[in-house]
Write an enzyme that holds these catalytic residues in place. Structure first.
Site, PDB file in Angstrom:
ATOM      1  N   GLN A 103       0.850  -1.204   0.000  1.00 46.33           N
ATOM      2  CA  GLN A 103       0.000   0.000   0.000  1.00 46.33           C
ATOM      3  C   GLN A 103       0.877   1.242   0.000  1.00 46.33           C
ATOM      4  O   GLN A 103       0.377   2.358  -0.093  1.00 46.33           O
ATOM      5  CB  GLN A 103      -0.871   0.015   1.260  1.00 46.33           C
ATOM      6  CG  GLN A 103      -1.806  -1.166   1.392  1.00 46.33           C
ATOM      7  CD  GLN A 103      -2.463  -1.199   2.770  1.00 46.33           C
ATOM      8  OE1 GLN A 103      -3.510  -0.614   2.981  1.00 46.33           O
ATOM      9  NE2 GLN A 103      -1.845  -1.866   3.708  1.00 46.33           N
ATOM     10  N   HIS A 140      -1.422   1.204  -4.349  1.00 48.20           N
ATOM     11  CA  HIS A 140      -1.879   2.589  -4.159  1.00 48.20           C
ATOM     12  C   HIS A 140      -1.045   3.586  -4.968  1.00 48.20           C
ATOM     13  O   HIS A 140      -1.054   4.783  -4.680  1.00 48.20           O
ATOM     14  CB  HIS A 140      -1.858   2.963  -2.667  1.00 48.20           C
ATOM     15  CG  HIS A 140      -2.933   2.267  -1.870  1.00 48.20           C
ATOM     16  ND1 HIS A 140      -2.980   2.282  -0.490  1.00 48.20           N
ATOM     17  CD2 HIS A 140      -4.005   1.541  -2.270  1.00 48.20           C
ATOM     18  CE1 HIS A 140      -4.033   1.586  -0.083  1.00 48.20           C
ATOM     19  NE2 HIS A 140      -4.662   1.117  -1.139  1.00 48.20           N
TER      20      HIS A 140
HETATM   21  N1  APR Z   1       7.039  -1.889  12.868  1.00 49.95           N
HETATM   22  C1  APR Z   1       5.869  -2.526  12.575  1.00 49.95           C
HETATM   23  N2  APR Z   1       4.675  -1.917  12.527  1.00 49.95           N
HETATM   24  C2  APR Z   1       4.655  -0.594  12.786  1.00 49.95           C
HETATM   25  C3  APR Z   1       5.825   0.153  13.100  1.00 49.95           C
HETATM   26  C4  APR Z   1       7.057  -0.562  13.131  1.00 49.95           C
HETATM   27  N3  APR Z   1       8.222   0.041  13.417  1.00 49.95           N
HETATM   28  N4  APR Z   1       5.467   1.449  13.323  1.00 49.95           N
HETATM   29  C5  APR Z   1       4.133   1.509  13.157  1.00 49.95           C
HETATM   30  N5  APR Z   1       3.632   0.299  12.848  1.00 49.95           N
HETATM   31  C6  APR Z   1       2.232  -0.093  12.583  1.00 49.95           C
HETATM   32  C7  APR Z   1       1.207   0.680  13.400  1.00 49.95           C
HETATM   33  O1  APR Z   1       1.002   0.056  14.637  1.00 49.95           O
HETATM   34  C8  APR Z   1      -0.027   0.620  12.493  1.00 49.95           C
HETATM   35  O2  APR Z   1      -0.824  -0.511  12.799  1.00 49.95           O
HETATM   36  O3  APR Z   1       1.952   0.211  11.234  1.00 49.95           O
HETATM   37  C9  APR Z   1       0.555   0.467  11.082  1.00 49.95           C
HETATM   38  C10 APR Z   1       0.403   1.685  10.210  1.00 49.95           C
HETATM   39  O4  APR Z   1      -0.952   1.892   9.944  1.00 49.95           O
HETATM   40  P1  APR Z   1      -1.492   3.136   9.102  1.00 49.95           P
HETATM   41  O5  APR Z   1      -0.838   4.382   9.593  1.00 49.95           O
HETATM   42  O6  APR Z   1      -2.981   3.089   9.103  1.00 49.95           O
HETATM   43  O7  APR Z   1      -0.936   2.878   7.620  1.00 49.95           O
HETATM   44  P2  APR Z   1      -1.442   1.884   6.505  1.00 49.95           P
HETATM   45  O8  APR Z   1      -2.112   0.686   7.103  1.00 49.95           O
HETATM   46  O9  APR Z   1      -0.312   1.658   5.585  1.00 49.95           O
HETATM   47  O10 APR Z   1      -2.527   2.766   5.749  1.00 49.95           O
HETATM   48  C11 APR Z   1      -3.216   2.210   4.668  1.00 49.95           C
HETATM   49  O11 APR Z   1      -4.327   4.267   4.167  1.00 49.95           O
HETATM   50  O12 APR Z   1      -4.220   6.566   3.923  1.00 49.95           O
HETATM   51  C12 APR Z   1      -4.254   5.368   3.284  1.00 49.95           C
HETATM   52  O13 APR Z   1      -3.522   4.951   1.119  1.00 49.95           O
HETATM   53  C13 APR Z   1      -3.047   5.174   2.417  1.00 49.95           C
HETATM   54  O14 APR Z   1      -1.792   3.194   1.954  1.00 49.95           O
HETATM   55  C14 APR Z   1      -2.398   3.946   2.981  1.00 49.95           C
HETATM   56  C15 APR Z   1      -3.561   3.217   3.614  1.00 49.95           C
END
Ligand code: APR
Length: 223
Positions: A90, A108
């Site tokens: 993503q 994405h």
């Molecule tokens: N190691 C592992 N996991 C981690 C770390 C780390 N160092 N730091 C943060 N995380 C986890 C968080 O706990 C969270 O569950 O990564 C996750 C990030 O989640 P989001 O911020 O929601 O990002 P993501 O899931 O990629 O978002 C999905 O949303 O805005 C849209 O298109 C955008 O691709 C994106 C999609």
């Protein structure tokens, strides 16, 4: 258990330790901006200058970061695994590609690509885009269809292992992949339990740079 066909889904958590911000860990703002302003077609129509500035900054920021041990471990898995490995991300950064992953679907879109507003032609993009020009960032915004969904679904049907890494599992269709792959073994690798944790057969929680290389090692040692 020996696997033959692995599908991996990654989200912004895998790039966090490279220095890129995740989407939802900062009060719902992405680098200080509301998603509706910088990640929707309506936001782009309302204020193209702001949206271009935002993605131009994100693209420039890629020069300041590099792949971490988790990106590298997934590239190593693809290289050494006896069966097939498809990486669906993503993320719009280019850290998986720079780590050496080849069989990858950036569902994405990609910061390093641009899309023509009229013809939809997609081209490489290293430069800052001009709000007065005819190119938009090649990013899938909310309300738009993620890329290569049929190829992803086909791979999920065939998979015998599905791994979800560093994603909060809040954004569909990616959040539904674990259900599509419910015939396979499913594993979540994330800093903390995600919204979908209970859907997985196994969940390992910790930093991506620690738990991803360890899990890859485990997979490559299985006979
Ligand atoms: N190691 C592992 N996991 C981690 C770390 C780390 N160092 N730091 C943060 N995380 C986890 C968080 O706990 C969270 O569950 O990564 C996750 C990030 O989640 P989001 O911020 O929601 O990002 P993501 O899931 O990629 O978002 C999905 O949303 O805005 C849209 O298109 C955008 O691709 C994106 C999609």
């Amino acid at each position: 258990m020996t696997y033959n066909s692995i599908v991996i889904l990654t989200g912004s958590g895998i790039s966090a330790e490279s220095g890129l911000k995740t989407f939802r860990d900062n009060g719902g703002l992405w680098e200080g901006h509301a998603m509706e302003d910088v990640a929707t077609p309506e936001g782009f129509a309302r204020d193209p200058e702001l949206v271009h500035k935002f993605y131009n900054e994100r693209r420039a920021q890629l020069k300041t970061v590099k792949p971490n041990a988790a990106h590298l471990a997934l590239a190593f898995l693809e290289e050494r695994f006896h069966g097939s490995v498809l990486l669906v991300t993503q993320n719009v950064d280019n850290l998986h590609q720079r780590a050496g992953s080849k069989n990858i679907i950036p569902m994405h879109g990609e910061l390093k690509k641009k899309r023509h507003i009229h013809t939809s032609e997609v081209a490489d993009c290293d430069e800052a885009l001009d709000p007065k020009g005819l190119w938009r960032p090649h990013i899938v915004w909310f309300g738009e269809m993620p890329l290569e969904m049929s190829r992803i679904s086909e791979a999920l049907q065939k998979a015998d292992l599905f791994i979800s890494i560093g994603t909060s599992s809040t954004v569909y269709p990616a959040a539904g992949f674990v259900t599509e792959a419910s015939h396979a073994d499913t594993v979540e690798l994330n800093l903390e339990p995600s919204h979908a944790s209970i859907m997985f057969d196994r969940a390992i929680h910790g930093k991506a740079t620690e738990i991803v290389p360890a899990f890859v090692k485990e997979l490559l040692e299985e006979k």
